[in-house]
Scaffold this active site. Structure first.
Site, mmCIF file in Angstrom:
data_model
loop_
_atom_site.group_PDB
_atom_site.id
_atom_site.type_symbol
_atom_site.label_atom_id
_atom_site.label_comp_id
_atom_site.label_asym_id
_atom_site.label_seq_id
_atom_site.Cartn_x
_atom_site.Cartn_y
_atom_site.Cartn_z
ATOM 1 N N GLN A 148 -36.682 -39.369 -21.152
ATOM 2 C CA GLN A 148 -35.325 -39.374 -21.697
ATOM 3 C C GLN A 148 -34.360 -40.104 -20.761
ATOM 4 O OE1 GLN A 148 -34.623 -38.324 -24.759
ATOM 5 N NE2 GLN A 148 -32.458 -38.802 -24.566
ATOM 6 N N ASP A 187 -41.169 -45.041 -27.407
ATOM 7 C CA ASP A 187 -39.751 -45.441 -27.426
ATOM 8 C C ASP A 187 -39.607 -46.941 -27.693
ATOM 9 O OD1 ASP A 187 -37.724 -43.560 -27.128
ATOM 10 O OD2 ASP A 187 -38.069 -43.322 -24.977
ATOM 11 N N LYS A 211 -35.743 -33.390 -31.009
ATOM 12 C CA LYS A 211 -37.022 -34.099 -31.138
ATOM 13 C C LYS A 211 -38.182 -33.102 -31.234
ATOM 14 C CE LYS A 211 -35.527 -38.174 -28.555
ATOM 15 N NZ LYS A 211 -35.572 -38.914 -27.282
HETATM 16 N N1 GUN Z 1 -31.357 -41.869 -24.637
HETATM 17 C C1 GUN Z 1 -30.624 -42.226 -25.730
HETATM 18 N N2 GUN Z 1 -31.441 -42.662 -26.707
HETATM 19 C C2 GUN Z 1 -32.698 -42.597 -26.228
HETATM 20 C C3 GUN Z 1 -33.969 -42.904 -26.784
HETATM 21 O O1 GUN Z 1 -34.112 -43.352 -27.913
HETATM 22 N N3 GUN Z 1 -35.037 -42.668 -25.977
HETATM 23 C C4 GUN Z 1 -34.917 -42.198 -24.715
HETATM 24 N N4 GUN Z 1 -36.025 -42.036 -23.983
HETATM 25 N N5 GUN Z 1 -33.759 -41.895 -24.175
HETATM 26 C C5 GUN Z 1 -32.649 -42.092 -24.931
#
Ligand code: GUN
Length: 294
Positions: free
Chosen positions: A96, A119, A52
């Site tokens: 996350q 998100d 990311k």
């Molecule tokens: N863990 C797996 N996919 C995601 C996501 O799209 N966002 C976040 N914050 N954690 C994740």
């Protein structure tokens, strides 16, 4: 059969986002700023977060990481979220997932200011999505819609069967595809662990979206001739022929199913690369106040 190339679409959209940000900055505007919060040292989360951050750099988005100890208290994490909520220099942030067991994930999600929830997990964004209002949409389903759109795949009146009912993929993609919109206007069936006769349902699918995290679950006999198949699975399976000892496996038996499809996403290189692009897209929207006025 046409392969839906998520890598190419993701690269194109990244360039579009980079161009928009360059325009904003050239006009004297602020560079969008995304913060990622990571708790503990989960290998998957670490590598996902690195990807990311790298994607942000490529597009000209500022990004930084807040690392917290695996034994951080829920109180401390909520205090950090409160700080980010009030930091005018931060356009959006993500925490996350998964979080360590002693932390209530839902409490954390609900503590995030929905106007910074890039998100799209906050109940305000989920609810607005359900009734078709502008909102931050969750990354993976949003990436799937971008793929359908970029490949000009007809969705109106199609029967879409979704395998899996998770909050991050199954439920939101089902919701998005019933909306009166393009991509959308589908008749949607959601199958899950308590659904009998899954095969009878998947065989009716014009568009089949597999998001259950069960490697090679979808076999040749489950797919109608000419179906569009979207594979969201990304399970690591042991593979002694690879130096790292594993490979990614989708929810679809690609070799057997692909000859019967009109379109199919490979794993890796299908939905995966789109997920991060959706996050970049949401961050740009957060920075420009496109959804929630600043
Ligand atoms: N863990 C797996 N996919 C995601 C996501 O799209 N966002 C976040 N914050 N954690 C994740």
């Amino acid at each position: 059969m046409q392969i839906i190339d998520g890598k190419i679409v993701a690269a194109t959209i990244k360039e579009e986002i980079a161009a928009k940000i360059a325009e904003i900055v050239a006009a004297g505007g602020r560079r969008p700023n995304l913060v990622g919060v990571i708790v503990g040292h989960d290998g998957g989360s670490e590598s996902y977060m690195m990807m990311k951050t790298r994607a942000c750099e490529q597009c000209g988005i500022r990004s930084s990481l807040v690392r917290m100890d695996p034994d951080v208290s829920q109180e401390e994490l909520l205090a950090k979220i409160e700080e980010l909520n009030h930091d005018d220099d931060v356009d959006g942030f993500i925490v996350q997932l998964p979080l360590p067991k002693h932390i209530d994930e839902q409490a954390v999600i609900e503590a995030i200011d929905y106007r910074k929830d890039v998100d799209g997990f906050h109940p305000v964004n989920v609810g607005r999505m359900a009734i078709g209002l502008p909102c931050f949409r969750p990354a993976t389903p949003s990436g799937i819609l971008m793929l359908l759109e970029r490949y000009h795949i007809e969705t109106r009146g199609k029967h879409c069967v979704v395998l899996g009912r998770s909050n991050i993929v199954g439920k939101p993609i089902a919701n998005m595809l019933i909306q009166k919109a393009y991509p959308g206007n589908c008749t949607v069936t959601v199958c899950h662990s308590a659904t009998p006769n899954i095969k009878e349902l998947t065989r009716q699918a014009d568009i089949l979206i597999a998001a259950l995290g069960h490697p090679c679950f979808v076999t040749e006999d489950m797919v109608k001739e000419g179906a569009v198949v979207i594979d969201v699975g990304t399970t690591r399976v042991p593979d002694a022929t690879r130096e790292r000892g594993w490979r990614l496996c989708g929810d679809v038996d690609y070799a057997a199913v692909s000859p019967h499809c009109s379109y199919i996403t490979p794993v890796p290189g299908g939905v995966g690369p789109m997920t991060i692009v959706s996050l970049l897209h949401n961050t740009l929207q957060a920075a420009t106040g496109a959804i929630y006025k600043k």
